[in-house]
Design a protein around this motif. Sequence first.
Motif, short mmCIF file in Angstrom:
data_model
loop_
_atom_site.label_atom_id
_atom_site.label_comp_id
_atom_site.label_asym_id
_atom_site.label_seq_id
_atom_site.Cartn_x
_atom_site.Cartn_y
_atom_site.Cartn_z
N ALA A 101 0.83 -1.20 0.00
CA ALA A 101 0.00 0.00 0.00
C ALA A 101 0.87 1.26 0.00
CB ALA A 101 -0.92 -0.01 1.22
N TYR A 102 1.95 1.25 0.76
CA TYR A 102 2.87 2.40 0.73
C TYR A 102 3.47 2.59 -0.66
CZ TYR A 102 3.11 3.95 5.59
OH TYR A 102 2.82 4.51 6.81
N TYR A 103 3.84 1.50 -1.28
CA TYR A 103 4.48 1.59 -2.60
C TYR A 103 3.53 2.17 -3.64
CZ TYR A 103 6.93 0.17 -6.83
OH TYR A 103 7.55 0.16 -8.06
N PHE A 104 2.26 1.76 -3.60
CA PHE A 104 1.29 2.22 -4.59
C PHE A 104 0.51 3.46 -4.15
CE2 PHE A 104 1.72 -2.34 -5.68
CZ PHE A 104 2.07 -2.20 -7.01
N GLY A 105 0.86 4.01 -2.99
CA GLY A 105 0.22 5.24 -2.51
C GLY A 105 -1.19 5.05 -2.01
N ALA A 106 -1.52 3.86 -1.52
CA ALA A 106 -2.86 3.57 -1.01
C ALA A 106 -2.87 3.61 0.51
CB ALA A 106 -3.33 2.21 -1.53
N ASP A 107 -4.04 3.40 1.08
CA ASP A 107 -4.20 3.38 2.53
C ASP A 107 -3.54 2.11 3.09
OD1 ASP A 107 -4.92 3.51 5.15
OD2 ASP A 107 -7.08 3.40 4.81
N PRO A 108 -2.56 2.24 4.00
CA PRO A 108 -1.87 1.05 4.54
C PRO A 108 -2.81 0.07 5.22
CG PRO A 108 -0.67 3.05 5.08
CD PRO A 108 -1.97 3.48 4.52
#
Length: 276
Positions: free
Chosen positions: A57-64
Amino acid sequence: MDFFAEIAQYRFLSHAAAACLLCGIACGIVGTYVVCRRLVFLSGGITHSSFGGIGMAYYFGADPMLGALLFAVVSALGIEAFSVGRRIREDSAIGLIWSLGMAVGIIFIYLTPGYAPNLMSFLFGNILSVSTSDLLWMGLVDTLIVAVFALFYRPVLYVAFDRGFAASQKMPVRTIGYAMSALVAVTIVMSIRVVGIVLLISLLTIPAVIATQIAKSFGRILPLAAAIATLGAFAGLWISYRSDIPSGASTIFVLTVTLIVVKLLPLRTSKRRNDG
């Protein structure tokens, strides 16, 4: 009294207190199923595998937390499928998912451009970071858990203690197993902010183990474990407030000491009877 006064005064403390209640109810009830069905190792595997979803999620800019939820649910269903299909031993599948999730999380976090995010709140918890939306999410999960155990109490009871007997009674054992594995995964993710990935397995298991030392019926263990988990979380929050140490670690310390005391009490009672 200062502690309770500041709970009413400061929003972050009131959110933390509400999180103790909601997380305690969920972990106590679901943890009872985990302990009775001897799925402690499974809960540990799901907990640590969720770290893979956080890293992605961090890599793709989403909510962890959304990433952790998806990864945890898929991992739980995957472990259940492997164990039911006998394609691989359950303990082997859990160990595989456990290590794979942690490895995937570390890889994607280090691949994320810029500085690596602070992961301490996910690994060890940060109850003061609980937001209003987190509380709403916890409340929905608690409602779902209570509804499932209230409406399907007997099937869950049979599957928890004897899957063979449940199957002989024409109960959908496989469906119940998948549903409960998914519910365990959801409970784990909602509790990450309270105690963190590293300590979460203890919050799931210790209250239920304490409750089994006091009560013997499944119906009594459920609310008792929820009450013990809630009180332990509140005690951990109070110790954190007084001593400025992490709340999650304080909670697990309190619950562990409580378990030791409860286990020792019958020994002292039996010794007194023998001496008399």
